[in-house]
Design a protein around this motif. Structure first.
Motif, PDB file in Angstrom:
ATOM      1  N   THR A   1      -6.395   0.253   8.334  1.00 60.80           N
ATOM      2  CA  THR A   1      -5.573   0.760   7.243  1.00 60.80           C
ATOM      3  C   THR A   1      -6.324   0.654   5.915  1.00 60.80           C
ATOM      4  OG1 THR A   1      -3.674  -0.057   8.477  1.00 60.80           O
ATOM      5  CG2 THR A   1      -3.266   0.632   6.216  1.00 60.80           C
ATOM      6  N   LEU A   2      -7.076  -0.435   5.771  1.00 61.81           N
ATOM      7  CA  LEU A   2      -7.871  -0.594   4.550  1.00 61.81           C
ATOM      8  C   LEU A   2      -8.894   0.541   4.405  1.00 61.81           C
ATOM      9  CD1 LEU A   2      -9.039  -2.085   2.066  1.00 61.81           C
ATOM     10  CD2 LEU A   2     -10.369  -3.496   3.644  1.00 61.81           C
TER      11      LEU A   2
ATOM     12  N   PHE B   1     -10.377   5.363   1.474  1.00 60.39           N
ATOM     13  CA  PHE B   1     -10.660   6.796   1.534  1.00 60.39           C
ATOM     14  C   PHE B   1      -9.809   7.555   0.517  1.00 60.39           C
ATOM     15  CE2 PHE B   1      -9.322  10.935   3.251  1.00 60.39           C
ATOM     16  CZ  PHE B   1     -10.543  11.577   3.366  1.00 60.39           C
ATOM     17  N   TYR B   2      -8.499   7.340   0.539  1.00 56.79           N
ATOM     18  CA  TYR B   2      -7.632   8.099  -0.374  1.00 56.79           C
ATOM     19  C   TYR B   2      -7.872   7.706  -1.818  1.00 56.79           C
ATOM     20  CZ  TYR B   2      -5.446   9.960   3.755  1.00 56.79           C
ATOM     21  OH  TYR B   2      -5.243  10.619   4.942  1.00 56.79           O
ATOM     22  N   HIS B   3      -8.176   6.440  -2.050  1.00 61.20           N
ATOM     23  CA  HIS B   3      -8.498   6.007  -3.408  1.00 61.20           C
ATOM     24  C   HIS B   3      -9.723   6.770  -3.904  1.00 61.20           C
ATOM     25  CE1 HIS B   3      -9.931   2.516  -6.191  1.00 61.20           C
ATOM     26  NE2 HIS B   3      -9.364   3.478  -6.873  1.00 61.20           N
TER      27      HIS B   3
ATOM     28  N   GLU C   1      -3.322   5.900  -9.678  1.00 59.39           N
ATOM     29  CA  GLU C   1      -3.130   4.453  -9.809  1.00 59.39           C
ATOM     30  C   GLU C   1      -2.683   3.836  -8.485  1.00 59.39           C
ATOM     31  OE1 GLU C   1      -4.020   3.049 -12.623  1.00 59.39           O
ATOM     32  OE2 GLU C   1      -4.446   5.033 -13.446  1.00 59.39           O
ATOM     33  N   GLY C   2      -1.765   4.525  -7.805  1.00 55.14           N
ATOM     34  CA  GLY C   2      -1.192   3.966  -6.575  1.00 55.14           C
ATOM     35  C   GLY C   2      -2.227   3.799  -5.481  1.00 55.14           C
ATOM     36  N   THR C   3      -3.115   4.775  -5.320  1.00 54.17           N
ATOM     37  CA  THR C   3      -4.131   4.635  -4.268  1.00 54.17           C
ATOM     38  C   THR C   3      -5.059   3.470  -4.609  1.00 54.17           C
ATOM     39  OG1 THR C   3      -5.485   6.338  -5.345  1.00 54.17           O
ATOM     40  CG2 THR C   3      -4.129   7.059  -3.500  1.00 54.17           C
ATOM     41  N   GLY C   4      -5.321   3.262  -5.882  1.00 48.72           N
ATOM     42  CA  GLY C   4      -6.151   2.140  -6.314  1.00 48.72           C
ATOM     43  C   GLY C   4      -5.481   0.806  -5.991  1.00 48.72           C
ATOM     44  N   TRP C   5      -4.180   0.734  -6.262  1.00 49.00           N
ATOM     45  CA  TRP C   5      -3.431  -0.491  -5.957  1.00 49.00           C
ATOM     46  C   TRP C   5      -3.450  -0.795  -4.468  1.00 49.00           C
ATOM     47  CZ3 TRP C   5      -1.266  -4.512  -8.366  1.00 49.00           C
ATOM     48  CH2 TRP C   5      -1.185  -4.455  -9.765  1.00 49.00           C
ATOM     49  N   MET C   6      -3.178   0.209  -3.669  1.00 50.75           N
ATOM     50  CA  MET C   6      -3.114  -0.025  -2.222  1.00 50.75           C
ATOM     51  C   MET C   6      -4.468  -0.497  -1.696  1.00 50.75           C
ATOM     52  SD  MET C   6      -0.428   2.777  -0.709  1.00 50.75           S
ATOM     53  CE  MET C   6      -1.461   4.195  -0.948  1.00 50.75           C
ATOM     54  N   ASP C   7      -5.531   0.109  -2.192  1.00 49.01           N
ATOM     55  CA  ASP C   7      -6.887  -0.286  -1.797  1.00 49.01           C
ATOM     56  C   ASP C   7      -7.119  -1.757  -2.165  1.00 49.01           C
ATOM     57  OD1 ASP C   7      -9.586  -0.602  -1.420  1.00 49.01           O
ATOM     58  OD2 ASP C   7     -10.224   1.006  -2.773  1.00 49.01           O
ATOM     59  N   LYS C   8      -6.783  -2.086  -3.408  1.00 53.65           N
ATOM     60  CA  LYS C   8      -7.036  -3.435  -3.914  1.00 53.65           C
ATOM     61  C   LYS C   8      -6.221  -4.495  -3.143  1.00 53.65           C
ATOM     62  CE  LYS C   8      -6.137  -5.634  -8.252  1.00 53.65           C
ATOM     63  NZ  LYS C   8      -5.851  -5.415  -9.682  1.00 53.65           N
TER      64      LYS C   8
ATOM     65  N   ASP D   1       2.612  -9.511  -1.064  1.00 57.86           N
ATOM     66  CA  ASP D   1       1.766  -8.312  -1.022  1.00 57.86           C
ATOM     67  C   ASP D   1       2.293  -7.218  -0.086  1.00 57.86           C
ATOM     68  OD1 ASP D   1      -0.004  -9.020  -2.927  1.00 57.86           O
ATOM     69  OD2 ASP D   1      -1.586  -9.711  -1.559  1.00 57.86           O
ATOM     70  N   ILE D   2       2.907  -7.622   1.008  1.00 56.38           N
ATOM     71  CA  ILE D   2       3.358  -6.611   1.978  1.00 56.38           C
ATOM     72  C   ILE D   2       4.451  -5.746   1.350  1.00 56.38           C
ATOM     73  CG2 ILE D   2       4.336  -6.229   4.272  1.00 56.38           C
ATOM     74  CD1 ILE D   2       3.025  -8.805   5.172  1.00 56.38           C
ATOM     75  N   ASP D   3       5.404  -6.405   0.706  1.00 56.61           N
ATOM     76  CA  ASP D   3       6.457  -5.618   0.055  1.00 56.61           C
ATOM     77  C   ASP D   3       5.907  -4.817  -1.118  1.00 56.61           C
ATOM     78  OD1 ASP D   3       8.425  -6.373   1.826  1.00 56.61           O
ATOM     79  OD2 ASP D   3       8.844  -8.229   0.738  1.00 56.61           O
ATOM     80  N   LEU D   4       4.913  -5.387  -1.772  1.00 56.46           N
ATOM     81  CA  LEU D   4       4.278  -4.653  -2.879  1.00 56.46           C
ATOM     82  C   LEU D   4       3.664  -3.344  -2.361  1.00 56.46           C
ATOM     83  CD1 LEU D   4       3.292  -4.516  -5.830  1.00 56.46           C
ATOM     84  CD2 LEU D   4       1.309  -5.887  -5.153  1.00 56.46           C
ATOM     85  N   LEU D   5       2.991  -3.435  -1.224  1.00 60.85           N
ATOM     86  CA  LEU D   5       2.383  -2.228  -0.639  1.00 60.85           C
ATOM     87  C   LEU D   5       3.453  -1.191  -0.304  1.00 60.85           C
ATOM     88  CD1 LEU D   5      -0.289  -3.737   1.792  1.00 60.85           C
ATOM     89  CD2 LEU D   5      -0.747  -2.251  -0.175  1.00 60.85           C
ATOM     90  N   VAL D   6       4.530  -1.656   0.304  1.00 59.61           N
ATOM     91  CA  VAL D   6       5.604  -0.732   0.666  1.00 59.61           C
ATOM     92  C   VAL D   6       6.162  -0.056  -0.586  1.00 59.61           C
ATOM     93  CG1 VAL D   6       7.927  -0.569   1.664  1.00 59.61           C
ATOM     94  CG2 VAL D   6       6.205  -2.029   2.745  1.00 59.61           C
ATOM     95  N   ASP D   7       6.309  -0.845  -1.636  1.00 63.22           N
ATOM     96  CA  ASP D   7       6.853  -0.338  -2.888  1.00 63.22           C
ATOM     97  C   ASP D   7       5.910   0.698  -3.525  1.00 63.22           C
ATOM     98  OD1 ASP D   7       8.843  -0.462  -4.969  1.00 63.22           O
ATOM     99  OD2 ASP D   7       7.274  -1.394  -6.197  1.00 63.22           O
TER     100      ASP D   7
END
Ligand SMILES: Cc1cc2nc3c(=O)[nH]c(=O)nc-3n(C[C@H](O)[C@H](O)[C@H](O)COP(=O)(O)O)c2cc1C
Ligand code: SF4
Ligand code: FES
Lengths: 446, 161
Positions: A341-342, A347-349, A361-368, A382-388
């Motif tokens: 998944t990382l 890739f999308y970032h 911004e969101g793709t950057g956050w998910m990558d980070k 972090d898991i809920d943060l990713l979902v959000d």
């Protein structure tokens, strides 16, 4: 049943003489000499052929939306940008049998009344571009391209355009920007390309495989094509199979075989590599939701899942996925879902064009955030943060890349949440090279 | 650096490429010509990009903004052989991480760096549309597929000669 790849292993099928010996360019003869453009479009409509680039929109219907104002040129642009991770079928087809695409381009251009057409190929495939250009020259030399094709009065010029390394240029309006010599920023729609496309002229953009299939449809009729497959999933589909299977490669399947057959039969993937068990599949390229073994083989309702648009999406995103581009990535129990998944999030970032803030911004956050989970620095929240973050991108962007970035992350957490939790709770175990979480009682856990 | 001008036969090709598009739409030739320029001068220096702009009668900024958008164009000098390896999921499933680590160790450089002798540069790229034949890297137009550590050594030995 093979439509696109029947002769693909014939020696020298990339040369026009051999290609013609095997029936090649008969569709051009038939369409141009015996049919009107509208009749060709009608057959394609009847065939039920759906766009093979990922979205599955009916090709004939797309063609019928093409605006035809007097005195304005119309264009057909073939999308050969193929950059969706897991997908390599267009690469394979163009490399092995370039004339299959060129024949389809002539037939389709004729149907649309285009006198100039372009094939936009990702720039990394420069060797394939050279193969296509050589094949196009052969077609010119035989009078199948150029002025007054086969004495019909129909003119067509066909050119290959290289990209420059940008996944986003696979999105059709970004592709048109790129073909105009600009950055690949997707356009707002409407207007759709069918009304204002290349240089603001009416344009149809179709995938390599969609266009290649039109020759067979002209030769055999739309009804014959529609007779293959199940329901609204007609015809054959090229599936790019990769990952932990015995025989990775590109397979042309009649739509409607079972997923189980596709994975385990010797005709296709040949099963999971020796001594291992199926854990998960990404069925339609990196953008579509990952499913665990049970859900890819059978739907939540307990029916065998089929390789069709409808069956793969049965259950919605809760328990289903999508056929997408047909990039079929198979994982056995050694695959770490967090790591995979990382790589997709990275890739999308990397590929976000940056126009819309939720995507940029969101793709950057998910990558980070995924990066820190994978590297043993994950936090409980972090898991809920990713979902959000994934939720906030979805539906809030100019083009579908935003959705495509959020779905794989959301689905990985939906189906493999325990794996993310394990990384966060046991960083000392999870960061060991090759370490993978084994779910107790799962079919893939030994 | 000597004056930046394409050889005569490349200039002929440039003319042919521009003729693929309607009159006044010569800007469409930008990506194909940037590829030719990079093949000629190895990387897209500001001088090279200015030259490309002049060939197409567009402003330099139109070339800079495009060259910087697309990952294939090198905006810094690179080594003689640029090795671009695919780091995306499917290639990693096939053991890509170990193979690429070996490549970096063997050349004693990291991703984005060039060896001291100027022979090799390593770059990390996204999916190269060869996932079923991974792990994969590309050197110029050539794809090297089904890579293993041993194969990497053979390729580097061959190119080091
Ligand atoms: C981010 C993104 C990338 C895409 N990449 C491709 C691609 O590489 N090839 C492709 O045919 N379609 C791709 N598409 C879909 C195209 O926008 C378009 O729908 C397709 O080319 C239409 O052809 P079809 O109807 O024949 O599938 C992509 C879409 C998005 C949003
Ligand atoms: S969704 Fe992402 S890739 Fe698409 S236009 Fe917006 S920023 Fe660009
Ligand atoms: S993931 Fe490496 S080529 Fe597609």
């Amino acid at each position: 049943m093979k439509i696109l790849t029947e002769h693909i292993d014939v020696p020298n099928i990339d040369t026009i003489d051999v290609f013609m010996k095997h029936g090649g360019y008969s569709a051009v003869q038939k369409a141009i000499k015996k049919m009107t453009p509208d009749e060709v479009t009608e057959e394609v409509k009847k065939s039920g052929l759906r766009g093979r680039g990922g979205a599955g929109f009916p090709v004939g219907m797309k063609w019928s939306f093409l605006a035809k104002p007097e005195g304005v040129p119309r264009y057909l642009v073939c999308n050969a940008d193929e950059s969706e991770p897991g997908t390599f079928k267009d690469h394979y087809l163009m490399w092995k049998s370039p004339h299959t695409l060129i024949e389809g381009m002539i037939v389709s251009s004729f149907a649309l009344g285009a006198n100039t057409s372009y094939i936009y190929v990702r720039g990394e495939l420069m060797y394939v571009i050279n193969i296509l250009e050589k094949a196009i020259q052969e077609a010119y030399d035989k009078g199948l391209l150029g002025k007054n094709i086969l004495g019909s009065g129909y003119d067509l010029d066909l050119f290959v355009q290289p990209g420059g390394g940008a996944y986003i240029c696979g999105e059709e309006t970004a592709l048109l920007e790129s073909l105009e010599g600009k950055r690949g920023n997707p356009r707002n729609k409407p207007p759709f390309p069918a009304v204002k496309g290349l240089w603001q002229c009416p344009t149809v953009v179709n995938n390599v495989e969609s266009i290649a299939a039109t020759s067979w449809i002209v030769n055999n009729g739309g009804d014959a094509y529609a007779a293959i497959g199940v329901g609204r999933s007609t015809g054959t589909k090229l599936i790019s199979a990769s990952g932990h299977i015995k025989k990775p490669g590109v397979y042309e399947i009649p739509l409607g075989i079972t997923v189980e057959d596709f994975i385990y039969s010797d005709e296709w993937c040949g099963g999971i590599r020796d001594g291992h068990k199926l854990k998960a599949v990404v069925a339609g390229g990196s953008s579509v939701p990952i499913l665990p073994a049970e859900l890819i083989l059978t739907t939540a309702a307990g029916e065998k899942r089929l390789m069709t648009y409808e069956s793969l999406s049965d259950g919605g995103f809760a328990t289903g996925t999508m056929l997408g581009s047909g990039g079929f990535v198979v994982m056995d129990e050694t695959a770490c879902i967090v790591h995979n998944t990382l790589t997709f999030a990275k890739f999308y970032h990397h590929e976000s064009c940056g126009q819309c803030s939720p995507c940029r911004e969101g793709t950057g956050w998910m990558d980070k955030v995924l990066h820190r989970i994978e590297h043993g620095q994950g936090r409980k929240e972090d898991i809920d943060l990713l979902v959000d973050v994934a939720k906030k991108i979805e539906g809030n962007t100019i083009c579908p890349l935003g959705d495509a970035a959020s779905w794989p992350v959301a689905a990985a957490i939906r189906h493999f949440r325990d794996e993310f939790e394990w990384h966060i709770e046991h960083p000392e175990l999870a960061t060991k090279p090759g370490a993978v979480f084994m779910r107790k009682g799962a079919s893939w856990t030994k | 650096m000597s004056k930046i001008v394409f050889p005569a036969e490349t200039l002929e090709l440039v003319k042919k490429i521009i003729a693929r598009y309607p009159d006044g739409k010569q800007k469409s030739a930008l990506l194909p010509i940037l590829h030719l320029a990079q093949a000629e001068w190895k990387w897209c220096s500001p001088e090279v990009m200015d030259y490309v702009a002049s060939l197409l009668s567009i402003s330099s900024i139109e070339v800079y903004e495009v060259a910087s958008f697309y990952t294939m164009f090198h905006l810094e000098p690179v080594g003689e052989h640029v090795i671009e390896y695919c780091r995306t999921g499917p290639c990693c499933l096939m053991g890509g991480v170990e193979v690429y680590d070996h490549l970096k160790k063997r050349l004693k450089i990291n991703t984005g760096e060039t060896t001291k002798d100027g022979k090799f540069t390593i770059k990390e790229v996204e999916c190269l549309a060869a996932c079923g034949w991974g792990p994969v890297f590309q050197i110029r137009e050539k794809y090297y597929m089904h890579l293993t550590k041993e194969k990497v050594d053979e390729i580097i030995d061959e190119l080091s000669k």
